[in-house]
Enzyme design. Sequence first.
Site, PDB file in Angstrom:
ATOM      1  N   TYR A 105      40.167  31.867  56.377  1.00 34.05           N
ATOM      2  CA  TYR A 105      41.011  31.015  57.215  1.00 34.05           C
ATOM      3  C   TYR A 105      42.117  30.458  56.339  1.00 34.05           C
ATOM      4  CZ  TYR A 105      42.537  27.045  59.999  1.00 34.05           C
ATOM      5  OH  TYR A 105      43.303  26.153  60.709  1.00 34.05           O
ATOM      6  N   GLU A 192      48.974  29.236  61.605  1.00 28.73           N
ATOM      7  CA  GLU A 192      47.562  29.466  61.300  1.00 28.73           C
ATOM      8  C   GLU A 192      47.246  30.962  61.322  1.00 28.73           C
ATOM      9  OE1 GLU A 192      43.961  27.150  63.167  1.00 28.73           O
ATOM     10  OE2 GLU A 192      44.265  28.974  64.309  1.00 28.73           O
TER      11      GLU A 192
END
Length: 394
Positions: A105, A192
């Site tokens: 992530y 993101e």
Amino acid sequence: MKIQEADAKSLLVAQGLPVPPWAVARTASDARAAAERLFSAGADQVVIKAQVLVGGRGKAGGVKLAGDPAAAEEVAAAILGMDIKGIIVRKVLVAPAADIRHEYYLSAVLDRAARRVLYMGSAEGGVEIEQVAEERPEAMTYLHAHPHLGLQDFQARELCFALGLGSHLKDFVRIAQGLHATMIANDADLVEINPLAVVRETGPDGGPVERLQALDAKITLDDSALHRHPGLEELRDLDEEDPVDIEARAEGLSFIRLEGDIGCMVNGAGLAMTTMDLVKRAGGQPANFLDIGGGARSDKVAAAMRLILADRSVRAILVNIFGGIARGDEVARGLVEAREQQERSVPMVVRIVGTNAELAAEILSGIDGIETATSLDDAVQRAVAASRAQVAGT
Ligand code: GDP
Ligand code: MN
């Protein structure tokens, strides 16, 4: 403003990030055609992904793999029309499926309090990241970029090692810097990548090689900075916009829906906020913030009234206009016009002062359902009373 994954990926590619190729399809047969092209270019599998502006598509069944064109068509047909968190899927992204070894992530978010870009990374990326962040904060790495110098090389390396991605150091640093460039170039609030994946591919010598790829992208743009990026406005997905927001923007009105039942129509943001405060002080709840802006031609007033009335919880309307550049008679005419068009009868209390206020009062006198007031306190109290009477009546 949120943008779709496919558009977010374009912005990442523009900054040099590694993203697998993709196509967007609105029908199952278009998805099949796109898949056919990918299979003939050497893909073993394709991934079909719902394009909706909400997260958690994977868990909702909106991300699926297919091994041949017929399966791709079938999967696309199943995903198109699916309801994901209240949004109907109208398009899918088709891409060659990556052979994922591990999911990471990586994101950048504008930290307003710190006035810096905050980086977040984890070696436990993928669909459970929210849970990871909540239950095991030690699995997350946080780092603020320098306010002027941006994400410095040593910071990118620090992040890389914290994620255990040392064997991909060069690529990771380039990706992290590209993420920063994406934030800055587009005035984004959030960029993101989840997952940022280590994928296995066939190398030039036919053997397996591993490399990093951005398999998903989510970008939120700062609405207030959109005027600096005319190209980005085109990425707005009208399929998923609230029709009320679309109309407000088209009419040049600042309109924000709230929880209450007293619709407010005011000219000027400061006056609108004051009016809302007074409504609250009188025991009422404003249904919206609405600044009709300067000038306020009658058609604009009528449009504002349509927006207010589109909210079924509105039981009374308070109009508070200070006539300066906006002429009172023009606003009054707009109100009468709106009154004639509206199919729902909601009591309206109007206070117009300033330019052509007398003329406005004349225009409004005797119109069914419209009360006029000269003092603001009086107008507010009457609007609150009218909304209460409506509640009592139902
Ligand atoms: P999200 O659930 O909305 O965040 O959608 P993602 O695009 O992140 O996909 C969810 C999950 O599907 C990922 O975390 C992966 O596990 C899986 N996935 C996505 N793309 C691929 C792919 O190309 N290959 C494989 N094998 N899995 C994928
Ligand atoms: Mn994702």
